[in-house]
Design an enzyme around this catalytic site. Structure first.
Site, PDB file in Angstrom:
ATOM      1  N   ARG A   1       0.827  -1.224   0.000  1.00 42.99           N
ATOM      2  CA  ARG A   1       0.000   0.000   0.000  1.00 42.99           C
ATOM      3  C   ARG A   1       0.851   1.259   0.000  1.00 42.99           C
ATOM      4  NH1 ARG A   1      -1.944   0.902   4.621  1.00 42.99           N
ATOM      5  NH2 ARG A   1      -0.814  -0.807   5.586  1.00 42.99           N
TER       6      ARG A   1
ATOM      7  N   LYS B   1       3.945   4.120  -0.867  1.00 43.01           N
ATOM      8  CA  LYS B   1       4.223   4.932  -2.061  1.00 43.01           C
ATOM      9  C   LYS B   1       5.108   4.147  -3.031  1.00 43.01           C
ATOM     10  CE  LYS B   1       5.569   8.398   0.744  1.00 43.01           C
ATOM     11  NZ  LYS B   1       4.962   7.978   2.022  1.00 43.01           N
TER      12      LYS B   1
ATOM     13  N   LYS C   1      -1.567  -4.864   7.579  1.00 43.65           N
ATOM     14  CA  LYS C   1      -2.997  -5.146   7.784  1.00 43.65           C
ATOM     15  C   LYS C   1      -3.564  -5.806   6.525  1.00 43.65           C
ATOM     16  CE  LYS C   1      -4.597  -0.503   6.640  1.00 43.65           C
ATOM     17  NZ  LYS C   1      -5.152   0.747   7.114  1.00 43.65           N
TER      18      LYS C   1
ATOM     19  N   GLY D   1      14.744  -2.007  -0.942  1.00 42.40           N
ATOM     20  CA  GLY D   1      14.876  -0.565  -1.155  1.00 42.40           C
ATOM     21  C   GLY D   1      14.742   0.174   0.163  1.00 42.40           C
TER      22      GLY D   1
ATOM     23  N   THR E   1      15.318   1.878   3.520  1.00 45.03           N
ATOM     24  CA  THR E   1      16.548   2.504   4.008  1.00 45.03           C
ATOM     25  C   THR E   1      16.523   2.591   5.535  1.00 45.03           C
ATOM     26  OG1 THR E   1      15.480   4.645   3.636  1.00 45.03           O
ATOM     27  CG2 THR E   1      17.014   3.861   1.942  1.00 45.03           C
TER      28      THR E   1
ATOM     29  N   PRO F   1      20.157   1.738  -1.522  1.00 39.21           N
ATOM     30  CA  PRO F   1      19.549   2.915  -0.915  1.00 39.21           C
ATOM     31  C   PRO F   1      18.830   3.789  -1.931  1.00 39.21           C
ATOM     32  CG  PRO F   1      21.851   2.694  -0.255  1.00 39.21           C
ATOM     33  CD  PRO F   1      21.604   1.678  -1.330  1.00 39.21           C
TER      34      PRO F   1
ATOM     35  N   PHE G   1      17.301   3.399  -6.073  1.00 39.44           N
ATOM     36  CA  PHE G   1      17.171   2.629  -7.321  1.00 39.44           C
ATOM     37  C   PHE G   1      17.119   3.528  -8.550  1.00 39.44           C
ATOM     38  CE2 PHE G   1      15.223  -0.772  -4.557  1.00 39.44           C
ATOM     39  CZ  PHE G   1      16.101  -1.793  -4.901  1.00 39.44           C
TER      40      PHE G   1
ATOM     41  N   HIS H   1      13.653  15.703   1.188  1.00 36.60           N
ATOM     42  CA  HIS H   1      12.621  14.676   0.999  1.00 36.60           C
ATOM     43  C   HIS H   1      11.271  15.158   1.494  1.00 36.60           C
ATOM     44  CE1 HIS H   1      16.008  11.901   0.394  1.00 36.60           C
ATOM     45  NE2 HIS H   1      15.134  11.122  -0.211  1.00 36.60           N
TER      46      HIS H   1
ATOM     47  N   LYS I   1       8.899  10.951   5.450  1.00 34.58           N
ATOM     48  CA  LYS I   1      10.074  10.069   5.531  1.00 34.58           C
ATOM     49  C   LYS I   1      10.469   9.815   6.983  1.00 34.58           C
ATOM     50  CE  LYS I   1      14.621   9.289   3.515  1.00 34.58           C
ATOM     51  NZ  LYS I   1      14.280   7.861   3.328  1.00 34.58           N
TER      52      LYS I   1
ATOM     53  N   GLY J   1      19.074   7.250   3.144  1.00 29.60           N
ATOM     54  CA  GLY J   1      20.014   6.179   2.783  1.00 29.60           C
ATOM     55  C   GLY J   1      20.950   6.641   1.680  1.00 29.60           C
TER      56      GLY J   1
HETATM   57  N1  NDP Z   1      15.820   2.484  -2.556  1.00 24.89           N
HETATM   58  C1  NDP Z   1      15.069   3.402  -3.146  1.00 24.89           C
HETATM   59  O1  NDP Z   1      15.259   3.760  -4.321  1.00 24.89           O
HETATM   60  C2  NDP Z   1      13.947   4.019  -2.383  1.00 24.89           C
HETATM   61  C3  NDP Z   1      13.763   3.664  -1.095  1.00 24.89           C
HETATM   62  N2  NDP Z   1      12.748   4.173  -0.375  1.00 24.89           N
HETATM   63  C4  NDP Z   1      12.588   3.619   0.958  1.00 24.89           C
HETATM   64  O2  NDP Z   1      11.552   2.636   0.875  1.00 24.89           O
HETATM   65  C5  NDP Z   1      10.846   2.580   2.114  1.00 24.89           C
HETATM   66  C6  NDP Z   1       9.358   2.799   1.849  1.00 24.89           C
HETATM   67  O3  NDP Z   1       9.175   4.107   1.372  1.00 24.89           O
HETATM   68  P1  NDP Z   1       7.720   4.679   1.016  1.00 24.89           P
HETATM   69  O4  NDP Z   1       7.049   3.762   0.072  1.00 24.89           O
HETATM   70  O5  NDP Z   1       7.926   6.088   0.645  1.00 24.89           O
HETATM   71  O6  NDP Z   1       7.029   4.598   2.449  1.00 24.89           O
HETATM   72  P2  NDP Z   1       5.487   4.372   2.777  1.00 24.89           P
HETATM   73  O7  NDP Z   1       5.306   4.736   4.215  1.00 24.89           O
HETATM   74  O8  NDP Z   1       4.639   5.047   1.765  1.00 24.89           O
HETATM   75  O9  NDP Z   1       5.309   2.790   2.608  1.00 24.89           O
HETATM   76  C7  NDP Z   1       5.718   1.842   3.527  1.00 24.89           C
HETATM   77  C8  NDP Z   1       4.645   0.787   3.622  1.00 24.89           C
HETATM   78  O10 NDP Z   1       5.099  -0.273   4.462  1.00 24.89           O
HETATM   79  C9  NDP Z   1       3.999  -0.614   5.304  1.00 24.89           C
HETATM   80  N3  NDP Z   1       4.445  -1.342   6.484  1.00 24.89           N
HETATM   81  C10 NDP Z   1       4.801  -0.854   7.704  1.00 24.89           C
HETATM   82  N4  NDP Z   1       5.065  -1.870   8.548  1.00 24.89           N
HETATM   83  C11 NDP Z   1       4.875  -3.007   7.849  1.00 24.89           C
HETATM   84  C12 NDP Z   1       4.955  -4.385   8.170  1.00 24.89           C
HETATM   85  N5  NDP Z   1       5.289  -4.785   9.416  1.00 24.89           N
HETATM   86  N6  NDP Z   1       4.701  -5.291   7.213  1.00 24.89           N
HETATM   87  C13 NDP Z   1       4.354  -4.909   5.973  1.00 24.89           C
HETATM   88  N7  NDP Z   1       4.216  -3.608   5.605  1.00 24.89           N
HETATM   89  C14 NDP Z   1       4.488  -2.674   6.532  1.00 24.89           C
HETATM   90  C15 NDP Z   1       3.350   0.717   5.632  1.00 24.89           C
HETATM   91  O11 NDP Z   1       2.038   0.548   6.163  1.00 24.89           O
HETATM   92  P3  NDP Z   1       1.372   1.774   6.997  1.00 24.89           P
HETATM   93  O12 NDP Z   1       1.291   2.912   6.030  1.00 24.89           O
HETATM   94  O13 NDP Z   1       0.048   1.244   7.411  1.00 24.89           O
HETATM   95  O14 NDP Z   1       2.310   2.065   8.123  1.00 24.89           O
HETATM   96  C16 NDP Z   1       3.341   1.341   4.244  1.00 24.89           C
HETATM   97  O15 NDP Z   1       2.233   0.910   3.482  1.00 24.89           O
HETATM   98  C17 NDP Z   1      11.498   3.633   3.012  1.00 24.89           C
HETATM   99  O16 NDP Z   1      12.468   3.020   3.814  1.00 24.89           O
HETATM  100  C18 NDP Z   1      12.167   4.585   2.027  1.00 24.89           C
HETATM  101  O17 NDP Z   1      13.271   5.253   2.565  1.00 24.89           O
HETATM  102  C19 NDP Z   1      11.859   5.061  -0.893  1.00 24.89           C
HETATM  103  C20 NDP Z   1      12.010   5.498  -2.179  1.00 24.89           C
HETATM  104  C21 NDP Z   1      13.083   5.023  -3.028  1.00 24.89           C
HETATM  105  O1  LIG Z   2      12.046   7.801   1.520  1.00 20.79           O
HETATM  106  C1  LIG Z   2      12.210   8.151   0.343  1.00 20.79           C
HETATM  107  O2  LIG Z   2      11.340   8.742  -0.302  1.00 20.79           O
HETATM  108  C2  LIG Z   2      13.488   7.831  -0.315  1.00 20.79           C
HETATM  109  N1  LIG Z   2      14.336   7.086   0.328  1.00 20.79           N
HETATM  110  C3  LIG Z   2      15.589   6.652  -0.150  1.00 20.79           C
HETATM  111  C4  LIG Z   2      16.697   7.228   0.705  1.00 20.79           C
HETATM  112  O3  LIG Z   2      16.548   7.227   1.945  1.00 20.79           O
HETATM  113  O4  LIG Z   2      17.715   7.635   0.174  1.00 20.79           O
HETATM  114  C5  LIG Z   2      15.773   6.879  -1.630  1.00 20.79           C
HETATM  115  C6  LIG Z   2      15.159   8.138  -2.152  1.00 20.79           C
HETATM  116  O5  LIG Z   2      15.937   9.197  -1.709  1.00 20.79           O
HETATM  117  C7  LIG Z   2      13.717   8.263  -1.706  1.00 20.79           C
END
Ligand code: NDP
Ligand SMILES: O=C(O)C1=N[C@H](C(=O)O)C[C@H](O)C1
Length: 266
Positions: free
Chosen positions: A12, A14, A38, A99, A101, A126, A128, A155, A159, A165
């Site tokens: 669910r 982002k 959930k 992904g 971080t 950290p 992609f 950001h 976050k 990361g």
């Molecule tokens: N490597 C990369 O290129 C990138 C990495 N990221 C990283 O990815 C991660 C996610 O980012 P983003 O999508 O923006 O964050 P979001 O908060 O939008 O998404 C995280 C999701 O994980 C869910 N979640 C929380 N706890 C659990 C659990 N125990 N089991 C399963 N799902 C769970 C959350 O649910 P709920 O909302 O109900 O808490 C939420 O739906 C972060 O660590 C971010 O830093 C982000 C962008 C790019």
């Molecule tokens: O949480 C984010 O949004 C992102 N997290 C990653 C990070 O911590 O570097 C990658 C990107 O910057 C987006």
């Protein structure tokens, strides 16, 4: 082309929802399950806004990987959860593409050891976005000639981890080519704590969190009479998906943990 069976954790979210849309476009990818905090027992198609996958949702990673046959776990959740999920994937013979971080150095070391013990490849990246990986590589090149450097990452305000990361990885790459040194005036004093940002080996990292932002970073180098700024912007989370796909395709051939997408880019 063999079908790659994939579990997504955080569907669910982002990033997780964007990953589902990417999977939907690949002929040889199959979403076999999702792990969410959930909606256990539901199907992905039952959740508003998600693609119409039949795959079941689990609330527990171990239960999911016991019941479902999978090749790859894509984890896009939150720091502690992502770490536990990655360990669980190794225990069940599934290759993690992470992904998420905010892992500590100890956690990264432990996961690297686990990957080696199990002989199972993994990718922890950290960032992609190919442009962000290039920004980090160019910064490492520049740091050889410009050791005075500060990192400014910006950001969205949802976050959880700071610094990002990407900022940590950038500082680690720069550290490989730069002698440790402190920057600024030797007698400088913060009249408000934190004013000079986080200190990584003498480099300063500044984290900005504001609504309206997605993911942005500037690496600013200073020398006498000149500055060099290397900058990357992700305006949409689609920017990360070609890198997620690259990691999924390449992790199948790996038997070690790779930290950073640059290690998979020729
Ligand atoms: N490597 C990369 O290129 C990138 C990495 N990221 C990283 O990815 C991660 C996610 O980012 P983003 O999508 O923006 O964050 P979001 O908060 O939008 O998404 C995280 C999701 O994980 C869910 N979640 C929380 N706890 C659990 C659990 N125990 N089991 C399963 N799902 C769970 C959350 O649910 P709920 O909302 O109900 O808490 C939420 O739906 C972060 O660590 C971010 O830093 C982000 C962008 C790019
Ligand atoms: O949480 C984010 O949004 C992102 N997290 C990653 C990070 O911590 O570097 C990658 C990107 O910057 C987006």
């Amino acid at each position: 082309m063999n079908t790659v069976k994939i579990v997504v954790a955080g569907p669910r979210g982002k990033m997780g929802s964007e990953a589902l849309r990417m999977i939907q476009k690949q002929d040889n990818y199959e979403l076999v399950a999702c792990v969410d905090k959930k909606n256990g027992g539901w199907k992905v198609k039952d959740i508003d806004g998600l693609p119409p996958f039949e795959a079941r949702i689990y609330e527990d990673m171990d239960e999911c990987l016991q019941e479902v046959e999978a090749d790859v776990l894509i984890d896009l959740t939150a720091p502690e959860v992502g770490y536990k999920h990655t360990k669980s994937a190794f225990e069940h013979g599934v290759r993690p593409v992470v992904g998420t971080t905010g892992f500590t150095t100890d956690q990264l070391e432990e996961l690297t050891d686990l990957s080696e013990q199990k002989g199972l490849g993994a990718v922890i990246a950290p960032n992609f976005a190919i442009g962000a990986v290039l920004m980090m590589q160019f910064s490492k090149m520049a740091a050889k000639y410009f050791p005075n450097v500060e990192i400014i990452e910006r950001h969205h305000d949802q976050k959880l981890d700071a610094p990002s990361g990407t900022a940590v990885k950038t500082a680690e790459l720069i550290q490989q080519v730069r002698e440790e040194q402190s920057q600024g005036h030797p007698n400088e004093k913060e009249t408000i704590p934190g004013a000079r940002g986080a200190d990584f080996d003498g480099m300063r990292i500044h984290s900005v969190r504001l609504p309206g932002l997605v993911a942005h970073q500037e690496v600013v180098f200073g020398d006498l009479g000149q500055n060099l700024t290397i900058k990357h912007d992700s305006f949409h989370r689609e920017s990360f998906m070609s890198g997620v796909k690259l990691a999924v395709d390449r992790v199948l051939e790996l038997d070690v943990l790779v930290y950073g997408l640059e290690n998979l880019m020729e």
